[in-house]
Design a protein around this motif. Sequence first.
Motif, PDB file in Angstrom:
ATOM      1  N   ASN A  43       0.871  -1.175   0.000  1.00 45.79           N
ATOM      2  CA  ASN A  43       0.000   0.000   0.000  1.00 45.79           C
ATOM      3  C   ASN A  43       0.905   1.219   0.000  1.00 45.79           C
ATOM      4  OD1 ASN A  43       0.652   0.805   2.735  1.00 45.79           O
ATOM      5  ND2 ASN A  43      -0.708  -0.827   3.447  1.00 45.79           N
ATOM      6  N   GLU A  44       0.357   2.398   0.054  1.00 49.91           N
ATOM      7  CA  GLU A  44       1.163   3.620  -0.068  1.00 49.91           C
ATOM      8  C   GLU A  44       2.198   3.777   1.042  1.00 49.91           C
ATOM      9  OE1 GLU A  44      -2.013   6.656   2.026  1.00 49.91           O
ATOM     10  OE2 GLU A  44      -2.192   6.168  -0.096  1.00 49.91           O
ATOM     11  N   ASN A  45       2.005   3.094   2.157  1.00 53.37           N
ATOM     12  CA  ASN A  45       2.922   3.228   3.290  1.00 53.37           C
ATOM     13  C   ASN A  45       4.074   2.240   3.283  1.00 53.37           C
ATOM     14  OD1 ASN A  45       1.375   5.329   4.535  1.00 53.37           O
ATOM     15  ND2 ASN A  45      -0.107   3.753   5.063  1.00 53.37           N
ATOM     16  N   SER A  46       3.837   1.041   2.763  1.00 48.89           N
ATOM     17  CA  SER A  46       4.888   0.017   2.800  1.00 48.89           C
ATOM     18  C   SER A  46       4.557  -1.137   1.867  1.00 48.89           C
ATOM     19  CB  SER A  46       5.057  -0.518   4.228  1.00 48.89           C
ATOM     20  OG  SER A  46       3.881  -1.204   4.626  1.00 48.89           O
ATOM     21  N   SER A  47       5.562  -1.961   1.623  1.00 46.39           N
ATOM     22  CA  SER A  47       5.415  -3.195   0.858  1.00 46.39           C
ATOM     23  C   SER A  47       6.177  -4.285   1.579  1.00 46.39           C
ATOM     24  CB  SER A  47       5.994  -3.040  -0.553  1.00 46.39           C
ATOM     25  OG  SER A  47       5.335  -2.027  -1.269  1.00 46.39           O
ATOM     26  N   PHE A 121       7.109   0.111  -2.099  1.00 45.55           N
ATOM     27  CA  PHE A 121       8.190  -0.167  -3.044  1.00 45.55           C
ATOM     28  C   PHE A 121       7.589  -0.647  -4.361  1.00 45.55           C
ATOM     29  CE2 PHE A 121      11.625  -2.753  -4.873  1.00 45.55           C
ATOM     30  CZ  PHE A 121      12.635  -1.810  -4.863  1.00 45.55           C
ATOM     31  N   LEU A 122       7.850   0.103  -5.423  1.00 46.96           N
ATOM     32  CA  LEU A 122       7.324  -0.229  -6.742  1.00 46.96           C
ATOM     33  C   LEU A 122       8.393  -0.789  -7.672  1.00 46.96           C
ATOM     34  CD1 LEU A 122       5.017   2.904  -7.115  1.00 46.96           C
ATOM     35  CD2 LEU A 122       4.379   0.584  -6.394  1.00 46.96           C
ATOM     36  N   GLY A 123       9.567  -1.121  -7.115  1.00 44.85           N
ATOM     37  CA  GLY A 123      10.617  -1.763  -7.896  1.00 44.85           C
ATOM     38  C   GLY A 123      11.582  -0.826  -8.593  1.00 44.85           C
ATOM     39  N   LYS A 124      11.382   0.473  -8.475  1.00 45.63           N
ATOM     40  CA  LYS A 124      12.234   1.416  -9.212  1.00 45.63           C
ATOM     41  C   LYS A 124      13.371   1.994  -8.382  1.00 45.63           C
ATOM     42  CE  LYS A 124       8.479   2.540 -12.269  1.00 45.63           C
ATOM     43  NZ  LYS A 124       7.587   3.540 -12.810  1.00 45.63           N
ATOM     44  N   ASP A 125      13.269   1.933  -7.067  1.00 43.48           N
ATOM     45  CA  ASP A 125      14.284   2.547  -6.201  1.00 43.48           C
ATOM     46  C   ASP A 125      15.339   1.522  -5.775  1.00 43.48           C
ATOM     47  OD1 ASP A 125      15.638   4.370  -4.623  1.00 43.48           O
ATOM     48  OD2 ASP A 125      14.298   4.128  -2.904  1.00 43.48           O
TER      49      ASP A 125
END
Length: 131
Positions: A43-47, A121-125
């Motif tokens: 969610n927007e806070n964590s993965s 985390f969306l995989g880009k950082d």
Amino acid sequence: ISFYTKLNGQIINWDNEQNKIVHFEKQECGDIGNIKVSKLTSNENSSSFIIWVKDSVKTHYHKDHTETLCFLEGEGIFTVGSKKHFVKAGDFISIPPSVVHSFKTISTKPVKVLSMQAPEFLGKDRHFIKP
């Protein structure tokens, strides 16, 4: 509410309003190459993810994320900055943003970790460092 049971390697999603389990999934390593990632929640806070590492994770950092790892199975050498740490099941590491880190499995079976990233985390950082 989502929770992961270490004993059986399962993800269980519980709906408080319905007072019942609404999703059930067994997490297994299976036949992997070097790394296998299975998303648990996001969610927007964590993965959070279950990650299996057969050999190694290359040196990298996350500019905007804190990564917290709980080792569930196996043993390895975790490098944070220039310091090497022996890790095994039950160990816990929290890595602040921009701290360079890497990992090398030393057990015969893949290492299994619970990885929690904040914020989402969306995989880009993930920024790799050239040797």
